[in-house]
Design an enzyme around this catalytic site. Structure first.
Site, PDB file in Angstrom:
ATOM      1  N   CYS A 156      20.596  16.555 -17.446  1.00 38.03           N
ATOM      2  CA  CYS A 156      19.834  17.723 -17.891  1.00 38.03           C
ATOM      3  C   CYS A 156      19.164  17.522 -19.047  1.00 38.03           C
ATOM      4  CB  CYS A 156      20.591  19.037 -17.623  1.00 38.03           C
ATOM      5  SG  CYS A 156      21.200  19.575 -16.028  1.00 38.03           S
ATOM      6  N   VAL A 157      19.805  16.963 -20.102  1.00 32.84           N
ATOM      7  CA  VAL A 157      18.974  16.829 -21.380  1.00 32.84           C
ATOM      8  C   VAL A 157      17.810  15.657 -21.225  1.00 32.84           C
ATOM      9  CG1 VAL A 157      19.338  15.420 -23.421  1.00 32.84           C
ATOM     10  CG2 VAL A 157      21.041  17.189 -22.853  1.00 32.84           C
TER      11      VAL A 157
END
Length: 325
Positions: free
Chosen positions: A86-87
Protein backbone atom coordinates in the site's frame (compact mmCIF):
# COMPACT_ATOMS: atom_id res chain seq x y z
CA UNK A 1 2.40 -17.81 -13.15
CA UNK A 2 2.70 -17.70 -9.35
CA UNK A 3 -0.40 -16.22 -7.76
CA UNK A 4 -0.04 -13.05 -5.68
CA UNK A 5 -2.78 -14.29 -3.34
CA UNK A 6 -2.06 -16.06 -0.08
CA UNK A 7 -4.38 -18.84 1.06
CA UNK A 8 -7.22 -18.20 -1.44
CA UNK A 9 -7.82 -18.59 -5.17
CA UNK A 10 -10.13 -15.76 -6.26
CA UNK A 11 -11.76 -15.84 -9.68
CA UNK A 12 -10.21 -13.58 -12.36
CA UNK A 13 -12.11 -10.32 -12.68
CA UNK A 14 -13.12 -11.13 -16.25
CA UNK A 15 -14.96 -14.29 -15.25
CA UNK A 16 -17.06 -12.78 -12.47
CA UNK A 17 -20.75 -11.84 -12.47
CA UNK A 18 -23.22 -9.90 -10.37
CA UNK A 19 -21.97 -7.61 -7.63
CA UNK A 20 -18.37 -8.71 -8.02
CA UNK A 21 -18.32 -7.89 -11.74
CA UNK A 22 -20.02 -4.55 -11.11
CA UNK A 23 -17.47 -3.60 -8.45
CA UNK A 24 -14.58 -4.59 -10.71
CA UNK A 25 -16.00 -2.42 -13.51
CA UNK A 26 -16.36 0.61 -11.24
CA UNK A 27 -12.88 0.10 -9.77
CA UNK A 28 -11.41 0.04 -13.28
CA UNK A 29 -13.27 3.20 -14.29
CA UNK A 30 -12.92 5.33 -11.16
CA UNK A 31 -9.71 4.03 -9.56
CA UNK A 32 -7.93 3.51 -12.87
CA UNK A 33 -6.57 0.05 -12.02
CA UNK A 34 -7.95 -3.09 -13.63
CA UNK A 35 -8.18 -6.11 -11.32
CA UNK A 36 -6.91 -4.12 -8.32
CA UNK A 37 -5.54 -6.80 -6.00
CA UNK A 38 -7.17 -5.76 -2.69
CA UNK A 39 -10.62 -5.98 -4.24
CA UNK A 40 -9.88 -9.23 -6.04
CA UNK A 41 -8.75 -10.65 -2.68
CA UNK A 42 -12.14 -9.78 -1.17
CA UNK A 43 -14.24 -11.04 -4.06
CA UNK A 44 -15.14 -14.33 -2.36
CA UNK A 45 -17.39 -12.18 -0.14
CA UNK A 46 -19.24 -9.82 -2.52
CA UNK A 47 -20.90 -7.71 0.16
CA UNK A 48 -17.58 -7.17 1.87
CA UNK A 49 -15.89 -6.31 -1.43
CA UNK A 50 -18.60 -3.79 -2.27
CA UNK A 51 -18.44 -2.16 1.17
CA UNK A 52 -14.68 -1.81 1.03
CA UNK A 53 -14.79 -0.29 -2.44
CA UNK A 54 -17.59 2.09 -1.49
CA UNK A 55 -15.75 3.39 1.57
CA UNK A 56 -12.54 3.97 -0.39
CA UNK A 57 -14.30 5.51 -3.40
CA UNK A 58 -16.54 7.87 -1.47
CA UNK A 59 -13.76 9.10 0.85
CA UNK A 60 -10.53 9.06 -1.16
CA UNK A 61 -11.72 9.47 -4.75
CA UNK A 62 -14.86 11.60 -4.45
CA UNK A 63 -15.62 14.71 -2.47
CA UNK A 64 -14.13 18.20 -2.36
CA UNK A 65 -10.95 17.78 -0.31
CA UNK A 66 -7.56 17.63 -2.06
CA UNK A 67 -6.71 14.18 -3.46
CA UNK A 68 -3.05 14.88 -2.72
CA UNK A 69 -3.81 15.59 0.92
CA UNK A 70 -5.92 12.44 1.26
CA UNK A 71 -3.17 10.38 -0.38
CA UNK A 72 -0.76 11.72 2.26
CA UNK A 73 -3.05 10.47 5.00
CA UNK A 74 -3.39 7.08 3.31
CA UNK A 75 0.40 6.89 2.91
CA UNK A 76 0.85 7.64 6.62
CA UNK A 77 -1.65 4.98 7.64
CA UNK A 78 -0.03 2.39 5.37
CA UNK A 79 3.46 3.17 6.66
CA UNK A 80 2.31 2.87 10.27
CA UNK A 81 0.69 -0.49 9.47
CA UNK A 82 3.82 -1.88 7.80
CA UNK A 83 2.07 -2.45 4.47
CA UNK A 84 4.74 -2.03 1.77
CA UNK A 85 2.29 -2.86 -1.03
CA UNK A 86 0.00 0.00 0.00
CA UNK A 87 2.91 2.38 0.64
CA UNK A 88 4.10 1.72 -2.91
CA UNK A 89 0.58 2.12 -4.30
CA UNK A 90 0.12 5.54 -2.70
CA UNK A 91 3.54 6.65 -3.89
CA UNK A 92 2.51 5.70 -7.42
CA UNK A 93 -0.85 7.47 -7.03
CA UNK A 94 0.92 10.66 -5.95
CA UNK A 95 3.11 10.43 -9.06
CA UNK A 96 -0.03 9.87 -11.16
CA UNK A 97 -1.51 13.04 -9.70
CA UNK A 98 1.56 15.03 -10.71
CA UNK A 99 3.08 15.26 -7.20
CA UNK A 100 6.44 13.89 -8.30
CA UNK A 101 8.66 15.73 -5.81
CA UNK A 102 6.43 14.87 -2.88
CA UNK A 103 6.21 11.22 -3.93
CA UNK A 104 9.99 11.03 -4.30
CA UNK A 105 10.53 12.55 -0.87
CA UNK A 106 8.22 10.03 0.76
CA UNK A 107 9.77 7.13 -1.14
CA UNK A 108 13.17 8.11 0.26
CA UNK A 109 11.81 8.15 3.78
CA UNK A 110 11.73 11.95 4.01
CA UNK A 111 9.12 14.37 5.31
CA UNK A 112 7.19 16.87 3.19
CA UNK A 113 8.58 20.40 3.03
CA UNK A 114 5.07 21.85 3.25
CA UNK A 115 4.08 22.06 6.97
CA UNK A 116 0.42 21.32 6.18
CA UNK A 117 1.44 18.21 4.29
CA UNK A 118 3.66 17.19 7.19
CA UNK A 119 0.76 17.47 9.63
CA UNK A 120 -1.48 15.34 7.43
CA UNK A 121 1.17 12.66 7.10
CA UNK A 122 1.77 12.65 10.85
CA UNK A 123 -1.94 12.41 11.57
CA UNK A 124 -2.22 9.41 9.24
CA UNK A 125 0.56 7.72 11.20
CA UNK A 126 -1.12 8.40 14.57
CA UNK A 127 -4.73 9.55 14.41
CA UNK A 128 -4.94 10.35 18.11
CA UNK A 129 -3.45 13.78 17.47
CA UNK A 130 -5.15 17.04 16.46
CA UNK A 131 -7.06 16.78 13.20
CA UNK A 132 -5.38 18.93 10.50
CA UNK A 133 -8.59 19.50 8.55
CA UNK A 134 -11.97 21.13 9.07
CA UNK A 135 -15.06 19.45 10.49
CA UNK A 136 -16.68 19.58 7.06
CA UNK A 137 -13.73 17.61 5.64
CA UNK A 138 -13.79 14.95 8.37
CA UNK A 139 -15.88 12.41 6.42
CA UNK A 140 -13.33 12.38 3.62
CA UNK A 141 -10.15 12.37 5.72
CA UNK A 142 -11.34 10.08 8.51
CA UNK A 143 -13.03 7.84 5.94
CA UNK A 144 -9.84 7.60 3.89
CA UNK A 145 -7.76 6.76 6.94
CA UNK A 146 -10.14 4.08 8.24
CA UNK A 147 -10.57 2.62 4.75
CA UNK A 148 -6.85 1.99 4.60
CA UNK A 149 -6.61 0.68 8.12
CA UNK A 150 -9.00 -1.97 6.82
CA UNK A 151 -7.41 -2.44 3.38
CA UNK A 152 -3.87 -2.59 4.79
CA UNK A 153 -4.88 -5.55 6.93
CA UNK A 154 -6.60 -7.33 4.07
CA UNK A 155 -3.52 -6.87 1.88
CA UNK A 156 -1.04 -8.03 4.53
CA UNK A 157 -3.18 -11.06 5.38
CA UNK A 158 -4.25 -12.23 1.92
CA UNK A 159 -1.72 -10.92 -0.61
CA UNK A 160 1.92 -11.91 -1.07
CA UNK A 161 3.40 -8.43 -0.93
CA UNK A 162 6.77 -9.49 -2.32
CA UNK A 163 5.16 -10.93 -5.44
CA UNK A 164 2.72 -8.03 -5.77
CA UNK A 165 5.32 -5.29 -5.34
CA UNK A 166 7.41 -5.28 -8.48
CA UNK A 167 9.66 -2.34 -7.61
CA UNK A 168 9.31 -0.85 -11.10
CA UNK A 169 10.08 2.82 -11.67
CA UNK A 170 6.89 4.93 -11.41
CA UNK A 171 7.79 6.86 -14.56
CA UNK A 172 7.95 3.61 -16.52
CA UNK A 173 4.68 2.35 -15.04
CA UNK A 174 2.87 5.58 -15.90
CA UNK A 175 4.30 5.70 -19.43
CA UNK A 176 2.02 2.92 -20.66
CA UNK A 177 -1.59 2.53 -21.67
CA UNK A 178 -2.50 1.32 -18.17
CA UNK A 179 -0.47 4.16 -16.67
CA UNK A 180 -2.28 6.75 -18.76
CA UNK A 181 -5.61 5.34 -17.56
CA UNK A 182 -4.41 5.65 -13.97
CA UNK A 183 -3.36 9.27 -14.48
CA UNK A 184 -6.76 10.14 -15.96
CA UNK A 185 -8.56 8.49 -13.06
CA UNK A 186 -6.45 10.14 -10.34
CA UNK A 187 -6.94 13.59 -11.84
CA UNK A 188 -10.70 13.15 -12.25
CA UNK A 189 -13.28 13.69 -9.50
CA UNK A 190 -15.87 10.89 -9.57
CA UNK A 191 -19.45 11.81 -8.77
CA UNK A 192 -20.20 11.02 -5.12
CA UNK A 193 -22.56 8.20 -4.24
CA UNK A 194 -22.34 6.04 -7.36
CA UNK A 195 -20.90 3.09 -5.43
CA UNK A 196 -23.82 2.94 -2.99
CA UNK A 197 -26.21 1.01 -5.29
CA UNK A 198 -23.62 -1.81 -5.28
CA UNK A 199 -23.87 -2.33 -1.52
CA UNK A 200 -25.38 -5.60 -0.28
CA UNK A 201 -25.34 -4.68 3.41
CA UNK A 202 -26.33 -1.72 5.56
CA UNK A 203 -25.57 -0.55 9.07
CA UNK A 204 -25.63 2.48 11.38
CA UNK A 205 -23.68 5.45 10.09
CA UNK A 206 -20.84 6.83 12.24
CA UNK A 207 -21.28 10.24 13.82
CA UNK A 208 -18.27 11.68 11.97
CA UNK A 209 -19.89 10.97 8.58
CA UNK A 210 -23.62 10.83 9.26
CA UNK A 211 -25.76 11.75 6.28
CA UNK A 212 -22.95 11.37 3.72
CA UNK A 213 -22.07 8.67 1.19
CA UNK A 214 -18.99 7.95 3.32
CA UNK A 215 -21.22 7.25 6.32
CA UNK A 216 -23.43 4.90 4.32
CA UNK A 217 -20.39 3.05 3.00
CA UNK A 218 -18.79 2.73 6.43
CA UNK A 219 -21.99 1.33 7.92
CA UNK A 220 -22.26 -1.20 5.11
CA UNK A 221 -18.65 -2.33 5.44
CA UNK A 222 -18.91 -2.71 9.20
CA UNK A 223 -22.08 -4.80 8.83
CA UNK A 224 -20.46 -7.05 6.22
CA UNK A 225 -17.31 -7.52 8.31
CA UNK A 226 -19.23 -8.35 11.49
CA UNK A 227 -20.51 -11.48 9.75
CA UNK A 228 -17.05 -12.95 10.22
CA UNK A 229 -17.56 -12.97 13.98
CA UNK A 230 -20.21 -15.64 13.49
CA UNK A 231 -17.46 -18.07 12.48
CA UNK A 232 -16.13 -18.02 16.06
CA UNK A 233 -17.76 -19.45 19.16
CA UNK A 234 -18.79 -16.94 21.82
CA UNK A 235 -15.69 -17.56 23.92
CA UNK A 236 -13.28 -16.90 21.05
CA UNK A 237 -15.22 -13.89 19.73
CA UNK A 238 -15.17 -12.34 23.21
CA UNK A 239 -11.43 -12.93 23.52
CA UNK A 240 -10.75 -11.24 20.19
CA UNK A 241 -13.01 -8.27 20.95
CA UNK A 242 -11.52 -7.72 24.40
CA UNK A 243 -7.94 -8.08 23.18
CA UNK A 244 -8.43 -5.51 20.42
CA UNK A 245 -10.20 -3.17 22.85
CA UNK A 246 -7.10 -3.31 25.09
CA UNK A 247 -4.82 -2.32 22.18
CA UNK A 248 -3.67 1.33 22.02
CA UNK A 249 -4.93 1.73 18.45
CA UNK A 250 -1.50 2.55 17.05
CA UNK A 251 1.35 0.20 17.94
CA UNK A 252 1.61 -2.91 15.72
CA UNK A 253 2.50 -6.20 17.35
CA UNK A 254 6.19 -7.12 16.96
CA UNK A 255 7.23 -9.42 14.17
CA UNK A 256 7.54 -12.28 16.65
CA UNK A 257 6.62 -13.03 20.23
CA UNK A 258 4.03 -14.63 22.46
CA UNK A 259 0.70 -13.44 23.81
CA UNK A 260 -1.50 -14.87 21.04
CA UNK A 261 -4.04 -17.70 21.38
CA UNK A 262 -2.60 -21.15 20.83
CA UNK A 263 -2.74 -22.25 17.20
CA UNK A 264 -3.83 -25.78 17.99
CA UNK A 265 -6.40 -24.95 20.67
CA UNK A 266 -7.95 -21.69 19.42
CA UNK A 267 -6.99 -21.27 15.75
CA UNK A 268 -9.94 -19.01 14.84
CA UNK A 269 -9.26 -16.59 17.66
CA UNK A 270 -5.59 -16.54 16.73
CA UNK A 271 -6.32 -15.77 13.06
CA UNK A 272 -8.82 -13.01 13.82
CA UNK A 273 -6.53 -11.39 16.38
CA UNK A 274 -3.58 -11.52 14.00
CA UNK A 275 -5.73 -9.94 11.28
CA UNK A 276 -6.50 -7.10 13.67
CA UNK A 277 -3.08 -6.43 15.16
CA UNK A 278 -0.39 -8.07 13.02
CA UNK A 279 -1.74 -9.46 9.73
CA UNK A 280 1.80 -9.70 8.32
CA UNK A 281 2.41 -12.48 10.86
CA UNK A 282 -0.30 -14.80 9.52
CA UNK A 283 1.29 -18.01 8.27
CA UNK A 284 0.14 -20.97 6.24
CA UNK A 285 0.20 -22.99 9.46
CA UNK A 286 -2.19 -20.54 11.12
CA UNK A 287 -4.64 -20.83 8.23
CA UNK A 288 -4.33 -24.61 7.95
CA UNK A 289 -5.06 -25.08 11.65
CA UNK A 290 -8.39 -23.27 11.32
CA UNK A 291 -9.51 -23.93 7.77
CA UNK A 292 -11.09 -27.34 7.92
CA UNK A 293 -14.41 -28.45 6.43
CA UNK A 294 -16.78 -26.69 5.94
CA UNK A 295 -14.70 -23.47 5.88
CA UNK A 296 -13.98 -21.99 2.42
CA UNK A 297 -12.25 -18.96 0.87
CA UNK A 298 -15.44 -17.04 1.66
CA UNK A 299 -15.10 -17.91 5.34
CA UNK A 300 -11.41 -17.01 5.53
CA UNK A 301 -12.01 -13.62 3.94
CA UNK A 302 -14.83 -12.93 6.40
CA UNK A 303 -12.76 -13.95 9.43
CA UNK A 304 -9.89 -11.68 8.35
CA UNK A 305 -12.39 -8.87 7.79
CA UNK A 306 -13.87 -9.34 11.27
CA UNK A 307 -10.47 -8.86 12.91
CA UNK A 308 -9.63 -5.97 10.60
CA UNK A 309 -12.89 -4.17 11.40
CA UNK A 310 -12.35 -4.52 15.14
CA UNK A 311 -9.01 -2.81 14.66
CA UNK A 312 -10.64 -0.09 12.56
CA UNK A 313 -13.18 0.53 15.32
CA UNK A 314 -10.42 0.75 17.93
CA UNK A 315 -8.63 3.36 15.79
CA UNK A 316 -11.93 5.16 15.26
CA UNK A 317 -12.48 5.32 19.04
CA UNK A 318 -9.17 7.16 19.37
CA UNK A 319 -10.21 9.66 16.71
CA UNK A 320 -13.54 10.27 18.42
CA UNK A 321 -11.77 10.73 21.74
CA UNK A 322 -9.72 13.56 20.26
CA UNK A 323 -12.75 15.11 18.56
CA UNK A 324 -14.78 15.01 21.78
CA UNK A 325 -11.96 16.06 24.08
Amino acid sequence: MTSPFRFTAPDPAGSTTGTVAAVHAQVTRDFGIESALPFVALSAAPGLMAGTWALMRESLLSGRASRTEKELVAFGVSAANRCPFCVGAHTLLLHAGGDHELAGTLARGGRPDDPDHGRLLAWGQDMRGPQPFTADEAPEFVGTALAFHFINRVVSALIDEELATGGADPAELLDSEAGHALVRAVRARPEPGLSLPLLETAGPQPAWAAGTPVGTAFGALRSAAYAGGGLLDERDATLVRESVADWDGVTPLPLSGDGLPDRAERPGARLALLAALAPYRITAEDVKAWRVEPFTDHCLVLLVAFGAMLAVERVEAGVLGVAQG
